[in-house]
Structures are given as C-alpha cells and as structure tokens.
Enzyme design. Structure first.
Site, PDB file in Angstrom:
ATOM      1  N   ASN A  49      45.959  43.220  37.345  1.00  0.00           N
ATOM      2  CA  ASN A  49      46.192  42.467  38.581  1.00  0.00           C
ATOM      3  C   ASN A  49      45.800  41.022  38.310  1.00  0.00           C
ATOM      4  O   ASN A  49      44.617  40.699  38.263  1.00  0.00           O
ATOM      5  CB  ASN A  49      45.335  43.071  39.701  1.00  0.00           C
ATOM      6  CG  ASN A  49      45.409  42.252  40.978  1.00  0.00           C
ATOM      7  OD1 ASN A  49      46.279  41.387  41.121  1.00  0.00           O
ATOM      8  ND2 ASN A  49      44.500  42.515  41.907  1.00  0.00           N
ATOM      9  N   TRP A  50      46.808  40.185  38.121  1.00  0.00           N
ATOM     10  CA  TRP A  50      46.531  38.786  37.768  1.00  0.00           C
ATOM     11  C   TRP A  50      46.060  37.985  38.983  1.00  0.00           C
ATOM     12  O   TRP A  50      45.647  36.847  38.834  1.00  0.00           O
ATOM     13  CB  TRP A  50      47.779  38.130  37.169  1.00  0.00           C
ATOM     14  CG  TRP A  50      48.196  38.675  35.833  1.00  0.00           C
ATOM     15  CD1 TRP A  50      47.643  39.741  35.158  1.00  0.00           C
ATOM     16  CD2 TRP A  50      49.250  38.172  34.989  1.00  0.00           C
ATOM     17  NE1 TRP A  50      48.280  39.937  33.960  1.00  0.00           N
ATOM     18  CE2 TRP A  50      49.278  38.995  33.826  1.00  0.00           C
ATOM     19  CE3 TRP A  50      50.173  37.135  35.094  1.00  0.00           C
ATOM     20  CZ2 TRP A  50      50.188  38.783  32.789  1.00  0.00           C
ATOM     21  CZ3 TRP A  50      51.082  36.925  34.071  1.00  0.00           C
ATOM     22  CH2 TRP A  50      51.094  37.735  32.920  1.00  0.00           C
ATOM     23  N   LYS A  51      46.187  38.548  40.155  1.00  0.00           N
ATOM     24  CA  LYS A  51      45.832  37.853  41.405  1.00  0.00           C
ATOM     25  C   LYS A  51      46.523  36.483  41.449  1.00  0.00           C
ATOM     26  O   LYS A  51      47.630  36.345  40.957  1.00  0.00           O
ATOM     27  CB  LYS A  51      44.315  37.725  41.529  1.00  0.00           C
ATOM     28  CG  LYS A  51      43.581  39.044  41.291  1.00  0.00           C
ATOM     29  CD  LYS A  51      42.159  38.979  41.726  1.00  0.00           C
ATOM     30  CE  LYS A  51      41.433  40.219  41.252  1.00  0.00           C
ATOM     31  NZ  LYS A  51      40.198  40.472  41.949  1.00  0.00           N
ATOM     32  N   HIS A  56      45.282  46.036  48.570  1.00  0.00           N
ATOM     33  CA  HIS A  56      44.126  45.566  47.794  1.00  0.00           C
ATOM     34  C   HIS A  56      43.074  45.052  48.778  1.00  0.00           C
ATOM     35  O   HIS A  56      43.416  44.499  49.824  1.00  0.00           O
ATOM     36  CB  HIS A  56      44.569  44.456  46.836  1.00  0.00           C
ATOM     37  CG  HIS A  56      43.518  44.083  45.840  1.00  0.00           C
ATOM     38  ND1 HIS A  56      42.446  43.286  46.172  1.00  0.00           N
ATOM     39  CD2 HIS A  56      43.350  44.413  44.530  1.00  0.00           C
ATOM     40  CE1 HIS A  56      41.673  43.140  45.098  1.00  0.00           C
ATOM     41  NE2 HIS A  56      42.200  43.817  44.094  1.00  0.00           N
ATOM     42  N   GLU A  63      41.372  42.516  48.793  1.00  0.00           N
ATOM     43  CA  GLU A  63      41.511  41.086  49.117  1.00  0.00           C
ATOM     44  C   GLU A  63      42.622  40.873  50.150  1.00  0.00           C
ATOM     45  O   GLU A  63      42.535  39.976  50.982  1.00  0.00           O
ATOM     46  CB  GLU A  63      41.769  40.301  47.819  1.00  0.00           C
ATOM     47  CG  GLU A  63      40.504  40.235  46.964  1.00  0.00           C
ATOM     48  CD  GLU A  63      40.731  40.096  45.468  1.00  0.00           C
ATOM     49  OE1 GLU A  63      41.851  39.751  45.043  1.00  0.00           O
ATOM     50  OE2 GLU A  63      39.763  40.347  44.719  1.00  0.00           O
ATOM     51  N   GLU A  82      38.835  51.235  44.255  1.00  0.00           N
ATOM     52  CA  GLU A  82      38.180  49.993  43.875  1.00  0.00           C
ATOM     53  C   GLU A  82      37.034  49.715  44.833  1.00  0.00           C
ATOM     54  O   GLU A  82      37.252  49.174  45.932  1.00  0.00           O
ATOM     55  CB  GLU A  82      39.175  48.828  43.940  1.00  0.00           C
ATOM     56  CG  GLU A  82      40.382  48.983  43.057  1.00  0.00           C
ATOM     57  CD  GLU A  82      40.990  47.637  42.718  1.00  0.00           C
ATOM     58  OE1 GLU A  82      41.019  47.310  41.534  1.00  0.00           O
ATOM     59  OE2 GLU A  82      41.415  46.914  43.638  1.00  0.00           O
ATOM     60  N   GLY A 103      35.292  41.858  40.746  1.00  0.00           N
ATOM     61  CA  GLY A 103      35.012  40.481  40.364  1.00  0.00           C
ATOM     62  C   GLY A 103      33.535  40.131  40.356  1.00  0.00           C
ATOM     63  O   GLY A 103      33.174  38.958  40.293  1.00  0.00           O
ATOM     64  N   SER A 153      35.566  45.389  37.918  1.00  0.00           N
ATOM     65  CA  SER A 153      34.845  44.876  36.745  1.00  0.00           C
ATOM     66  C   SER A 153      34.978  45.771  35.515  1.00  0.00           C
ATOM     67  O   SER A 153      34.031  45.918  34.739  1.00  0.00           O
ATOM     68  CB  SER A 153      33.365  44.628  37.087  1.00  0.00           C
ATOM     69  OG  SER A 153      33.268  43.616  38.079  1.00  0.00           O
ATOM     70  N   GLY A 211      41.320  43.323  37.019  1.00  0.00           N
ATOM     71  CA  GLY A 211      41.560  41.947  37.439  1.00  0.00           C
ATOM     72  C   GLY A 211      41.232  40.980  36.316  1.00  0.00           C
ATOM     73  O   GLY A 211      42.050  40.714  35.439  1.00  0.00           O
ATOM     74  N   GLY A 212      40.010  40.454  36.337  1.00  0.00           N
ATOM     75  CA  GLY A 212      39.612  39.395  35.403  1.00  0.00           C
ATOM     76  C   GLY A 212      39.971  39.680  33.947  1.00  0.00           C
ATOM     77  O   GLY A 212      40.526  38.820  33.257  1.00  0.00           O
TER      78      GLY A 212
HETATM   79  C1  PEP Z   1      40.988  43.902  41.082  1.00  0.00           C
HETATM   80  O1  PEP Z   1      41.143  42.829  41.618  1.00  0.00           O
HETATM   81  O2  PEP Z   1      41.780  44.808  41.328  1.00  0.00           O
HETATM   82  C2  PEP Z   1      39.854  44.065  40.167  1.00  0.00           C
HETATM   83  C3  PEP Z   1      39.493  45.264  39.834  1.00  0.00           C
HETATM   84  O3  PEP Z   1      39.251  42.909  39.716  1.00  0.00           O
HETATM   85  P1  PEP Z   1      38.120  42.806  38.578  1.00  0.00           P
HETATM   86  O4  PEP Z   1      38.550  43.674  37.423  1.00  0.00           O
HETATM   87  O5  PEP Z   1      38.080  41.363  38.218  1.00  0.00           O
HETATM   88  O6  PEP Z   1      36.858  43.300  39.177  1.00  0.00           O
END
Ligand code: PEP
Length: 251
Positions: free
Chosen positions: A11-13, A98, A100, A168, A174, A213, A234-235
């Site tokens: 997920n590049w957001k 998600h 967010e 999640e 994050g 994470s 994500g990251g």
């Molecule tokens: C996400 O946004 O779906 C996520 C899991 O982010 P991160 O891996 O950065 O925690």
C-alpha cells in the site's frame, strides 16, 4: 500447511510521483522475472500512478490495485474514481476500508460494504481492512470491534476468490509497533471462525493478511502463522529490496 497462496500487497498510500513509482514497480517486475514464486505480489499505488504502473506490470506476474473506489458505478462524485475505472486500467484489486479512509473520510462499515459490492461488479478483488484502535485493544474490545467490522463490511456473496481480509491493528500502522505473533494469530483465527460461521467451508479459502509495521525483520514469524496468508505493507513496500525480502519470507 495452508492451501492458501500468500498475497504480499504493498500500500503505497499518498507516496510517489511518476519516476520514483515507475522505478519501484520496475524493480519488482525485474525480481519477479519469468520465474514462479510461492506468493502473489500486488502493489497499490496512488490513483495517479495506476495507469503507468499497470503498463509496467503488463506481461509480468505483478498485480496492481487501487487504494479506494466509490460505491457508485459512475456519476457526479467529484474527485472520486469508480471500480470500473480501476479495472479499465488493468487493476485486479482494490483496498477498501483502510483505517486511514475510515478515519480521514468517515467511512463506515456500510460504506465499505457498498464499495466492496461495487468492486466485485467491476471484476475487482476487494481487500477489506479491519482493525482495532489502541484504546479498543486496551479496553478488551478487539474481538468485538473486529467481528463487527467483518460482519458489517463484508457483504453476503463474499468468497475466497472475490475478497481478501486485511487485519490491521490501527496502533501498529506506521508506528513501528507490531502485533506479537500470538496477538496476530488470535485475531486471524477469530476472523477465520467468523468467516466459516457465515460462509461455511468457503470461509477457509479467504486469505487474511496481516498489516501493521511489517518489515523484513519481523515478516517471517508473522507470515508463518497458521491463519496469516500474507501481508498488507505500507512503509516497507516503498523500498523494493525490503518489499521483496518480505515476500521471500513467505515461502
Ligand atoms: C498500511 O498502511 O496498510 C500499513 C500496514 O502500513 P505500515 O506497514 O507502514 O504500518
């Protein structure tokens, strides 16, 4: 050993412009090569990059997905995109609900449910996200919250082929904090039990991803869990080496 093929989804957001996004996707296409792998790999770039990334992924085994879609097929919804528009570009998946989106755009379970149906109608696989906040976990409400989200966000008609669930925990997204293997497996097994209760044997075929994470250093122990069928990342999905190392840990 699980019959479910792991899905490693990035997920590049709201990150990436043309050149960086193209380089990242190309790096993954190059690593995937013509070989066969024990996992499916998916990247979900921002909507602005879906077209070029679909072009780069074309002919490879890299899947491309959207990060959201509108529940309506088309019409007066300025700034939104429809599931059919994503499909038209070559996307195969879309992330829905998600945390967010739920927080920034007030998306309810009913909204996510409607979007999921729209995704299916366009031929997309919906990745439905659920997860508790830190306060909810501390208050012992994790299973109630997650169970309610699964019940409300996943429509009747869901199958292991048209829907993926992503668990999640909001406090792990994050933040660098990850659910422990015991914490993750407990919630994944609970989600699995709810899917089986509702969809019978089909419930065993849904892939349930862990997100929060996930990194090369913790991926192997999370991806080895019985009911963890991949990751939503994500990251770490923004660095090709890291994303690839996570995928490699799923084998
Ligand atoms: C996400 O946004 O779906 C996520 C899991 O982010 P991160 O891996 O950065 O925690």
């Amino acid at each position: 050993m699980s019959q479910r093929r792991p899905l490693i989804a990035g997920n590049w957001k709201m990150n990436g412009t043309s050149s960086g996004g193209a380089a990242l996707a190309q790096g993954l296409v190059d690593r995937l090569g013509k070989g066969t792998h024990g996992f499916d790999m998916l990247v979900c770039p921002p909507a602005t990059l879906c077209a070029p990334i679909c072009d780069i992924a074309g002919g490879s085994s890299l899947y491309v997905g959207g990060q959201d879609c509108h529940a309506a097929e088309k019409g007066a919804h300025t700034g939104d995109i429809s599931a059919a528009m994503l499909r038209d570009l070559g996307c195969a998946h879309v992330i829905l609900g998600h945390s967010e989106r739920r927080a920034d755009h007030g998306e309810s379970d009913a909204t996510v449910n409607a979007k999921t149906k729209a995704a299916w109608a366009a031929g997309l696989i919906a990745i439905v996200c659920v997860g508790e906040t830190e306060t909810e976990r501390d208050g012992g409400k994790t299973l109630d919250v997650v169970g309610g989200q699964v019940a409300g966000s996943v429509p009747d008609g869901a199958t292991g082929a048209n829907t993926v669930i992503a668990y999640e925990p909001v406090w792990a997204i994050g933040t660098g904090r990850t659910a422990s293997p015991d914490e993750a497996q407990a919630v994944h097994a609970f989600i699995r039990s709810k899917l089986v209760e509702r969809f019978g044997g089909e419930g065993d075929t849904f892939r349930i991803l862990y997100g929060g994470s996930m990194k090369p250093g913790n991926a192997a122990e999370l991806l080895a869990l019985k009911d963890v069928d991949g990751g939503l990342i994500g990251g770490a999905s923004l660095v090709a080496d890291d994303f690839w190392a996570i995928a490699a840990a799923s084998r």
